[in-house]
Design a protein around this motif. Structure first.
Motif, PDB file in Angstrom:
ATOM      1  N   GLN A 256      18.631  29.217  37.168  1.00 28.37           N
ATOM      2  CA  GLN A 256      19.815  28.362  37.132  1.00 28.37           C
ATOM      3  C   GLN A 256      19.438  26.901  36.929  1.00 28.37           C
ATOM      4  O   GLN A 256      20.136  26.164  36.231  1.00 28.37           O
ATOM      5  N   GLY A 257      18.321  26.500  37.515  1.00 32.50           N
ATOM      6  CA  GLY A 257      17.893  25.115  37.355  1.00 32.50           C
ATOM      7  C   GLY A 257      17.574  24.752  35.910  1.00 32.50           C
ATOM      8  O   GLY A 257      17.777  23.614  35.484  1.00 32.50           O
ATOM      9  N   ALA A 258      17.085  25.741  35.150  1.00 29.71           N
ATOM     10  CA  ALA A 258      16.758  25.495  33.748  1.00 29.71           C
ATOM     11  C   ALA A 258      17.993  25.206  32.915  1.00 29.71           C
ATOM     12  O   ALA A 258      17.897  24.649  31.823  1.00 29.71           O
ATOM     13  N   ARG A 259      19.160  25.584  33.432  1.00 27.96           N
ATOM     14  CA  ARG A 259      20.411  25.370  32.702  1.00 27.96           C
ATOM     15  C   ARG A 259      21.188  24.175  33.236  1.00 27.96           C
ATOM     16  O   ARG A 259      22.281  23.883  32.777  1.00 27.96           O
ATOM     17  N   ARG A 260      20.630  23.519  34.267  1.00 30.10           N
ATOM     18  CA  ARG A 260      21.305  22.375  34.868  1.00 30.10           C
ATOM     19  C   ARG A 260      20.520  21.098  34.593  1.00 30.10           C
ATOM     20  O   ARG A 260      19.411  21.134  34.071  1.00 30.10           O
ATOM     21  N   SER A 261      21.094  19.978  34.998  1.00 29.81           N
ATOM     22  CA  SER A 261      20.328  18.741  34.934  1.00 29.81           C
ATOM     23  C   SER A 261      19.218  18.814  35.978  1.00 29.81           C
ATOM     24  O   SER A 261      19.283  19.606  36.924  1.00 29.81           O
ATOM     25  N   PHE A 262      18.198  17.984  35.819  1.00 27.65           N
ATOM     26  CA  PHE A 262      17.091  17.969  36.773  1.00 27.65           C
ATOM     27  C   PHE A 262      17.591  17.660  38.172  1.00 27.65           C
ATOM     28  O   PHE A 262      17.191  18.291  39.157  1.00 27.65           O
ATOM     29  N   ALA A 263      18.502  16.703  38.271  1.00 24.58           N
ATOM     30  CA  ALA A 263      19.022  16.326  39.588  1.00 24.58           C
ATOM     31  C   ALA A 263      19.789  17.473  40.241  1.00 24.58           C
ATOM     32  O   ALA A 263      19.639  17.733  41.442  1.00 24.58           O
ATOM     33  N   ASP A 264      20.605  18.174  39.454  1.00 22.46           N
ATOM     34  CA  ASP A 264      21.356  19.306  39.998  1.00 22.46           C
ATOM     35  C   ASP A 264      20.422  20.443  40.399  1.00 22.46           C
ATOM     36  O   ASP A 264      20.643  21.121  41.405  1.00 22.46           O
ATOM     37  N   GLY A 265      19.367  20.648  39.603  1.00 24.67           N
ATOM     38  CA  GLY A 265      18.386  21.679  39.942  1.00 24.67           C
ATOM     39  C   GLY A 265      17.679  21.361  41.247  1.00 24.67           C
ATOM     40  O   GLY A 265      17.460  22.247  42.083  1.00 24.67           O
ATOM     41  N   LEU A 266      17.315  20.090  41.424  1.00 24.83           N
ATOM     42  CA  LEU A 266      16.676  19.681  42.680  1.00 24.83           C
ATOM     43  C   LEU A 266      17.613  19.874  43.868  1.00 24.83           C
ATOM     44  O   LEU A 266      17.191  20.314  44.946  1.00 24.83           O
ATOM     45  N   GLN A 267      18.889  19.577  43.654  1.00 19.69           N
ATOM     46  CA  GLN A 267      19.858  19.726  44.737  1.00 19.69           C
ATOM     47  C   GLN A 267      19.974  21.182  45.167  1.00 19.69           C
ATOM     48  O   GLN A 267      19.978  21.493  46.362  1.00 19.69           O
ATOM     49  N   ARG A 268      20.038  22.097  44.190  1.00 17.20           N
ATOM     50  CA  ARG A 268      20.148  23.515  44.538  1.00 17.20           C
ATOM     51  C   ARG A 268      18.863  24.015  45.191  1.00 17.20           C
ATOM     52  O   ARG A 268      18.917  24.805  46.145  1.00 17.20           O
ATOM     53  N   GLU A 269      17.707  23.570  44.711  1.00 14.59           N
ATOM     54  CA  GLU A 269      16.436  23.922  45.338  1.00 14.59           C
ATOM     55  C   GLU A 269      16.432  23.486  46.805  1.00 14.59           C
ATOM     56  O   GLU A 269      16.003  24.237  47.700  1.00 14.59           O
ATOM     57  N   ASN A 270      16.902  22.290  47.048  1.00 12.93           N
ATOM     58  CA  ASN A 270      16.966  21.747  48.400  1.00 12.93           C
ATOM     59  C   ASN A 270      17.862  22.602  49.299  1.00 12.93           C
ATOM     60  O   ASN A 270      17.514  22.939  50.433  1.00 12.93           O
TER      61      ASN A 270
END
Length: 261
Positions: free
Chosen positions: A217-231
């Protein structure tokens, strides 16, 4: 449901889906329907930890069933519907939370390559070839191929492969990142099973599925959004019994006893 176009077997928590529609495992509408339903079933099975997708016979999948196109010519909505069914299948493959490995045993052409690109990891036999020849039919790849291939290889290389419609061998596909590993034909399934086990064996399925989710999912989002979901995922895992067990086992210098909860 009764399966007429694929088979499913299980080996030590690995589900093996085999496309089985002789002679070339063409992706008919019936096969796509069976695949989507079967994938959903496996996603809900707690004892299935990873999935291998392969083909019976000499082909992985030779693409869509072109005979189904003939009566649909001239009908815009039917074209839209056929494309969407294939896109939905590939999107659902990519969205699976369990690791999905394509074991490409032979030609993966058109929709066959698009299905393989929907998987998380791709292993190819040295007898395999891949390609997107749709322009030769006056069409374009429509199961997500124009988008996934360009993200894998870059725009220029994707355009070259799509506009020429050429087939490339597994070694060339590996050089371009379309497949991750190329092996001898008689080692394909053994290698696929070994890699599948390496992804899940000794791991908590709670962390495996969340890692797949975060990366895909992070690969399809912005870097910031990917970091947020990882967090968020990291915090959610702090609530699981498996994470508590894994951390304590590390402190105790013993193997964890994961219950996948």
């Amino acid at each position: 449901m009764e399966l007429n176009h694929l088979t499913v077997t299980y080996e030590e928590h690995i589900a093996i889906l085999t496309l089985d529609s002789p002679p070339a495992n063409a992706l008919s509408s019936a096969m796509i329907t069976e695949m989507r339903a079967t994938l959903q079933q496996i996603e809900n099975q707690s004892d299935a930890h990873a999935i291998i997708l392969t083909g019976a016979g000499k082909f992985f999948a030779a693409g869509a069933n072109i005979k189904e196109f003939v009566p649909a010519m001239g009908d815009y909505q039917k074209g839209i519907d056929m494309s969407k069914a294939g896109q939905d299948l590939c999107n659902e493959l990519e969205a699976m939370k369990k690791p999905v490995i394509a074991a490409i045993n032979g030609p993966a052409l058109g929709g066959g390559l698009e299905v393989a690109m929907g998987c998380h990891y791709r292993i190819a036999s040295d007898k395999a070839t891949v390609g997107l020849p749709e322009v030769k039919l006056g069409l374009v790849p429509s199961f997500g191929g124009t988008q996934r291939l360009s993200r894998i290889t870059g725009v220029a290389t994707a355009l070259e492969l799509i506009l020429t419609g050429k087939h490339i061998d597994s070694h060339q596909a590996q050089e371009l990142g379309i497949v991750q590993v190329t092996v001898a034909a008689d080692e394909l399934m053994t290698t696929a099973k070994t890699i599948a086990h390496s992804f899940v064996e000794g791991n908590s399925m709670q962390s495996v599925t969340r890692a797949v989710e975060s990366v895909v999912q992070g690969a399809r989002r912005s870097f910031a959004d990917g970091l947020q979901r990882e967090n968020e995922i990291f915090g959610e895992l702090f609530l699981t019994d498996d994470a508590k067990e894994g951390v304590q086992a590390f402190v105790d210098k013993r193997k964890p006893d994961f219950r996948h909860q």
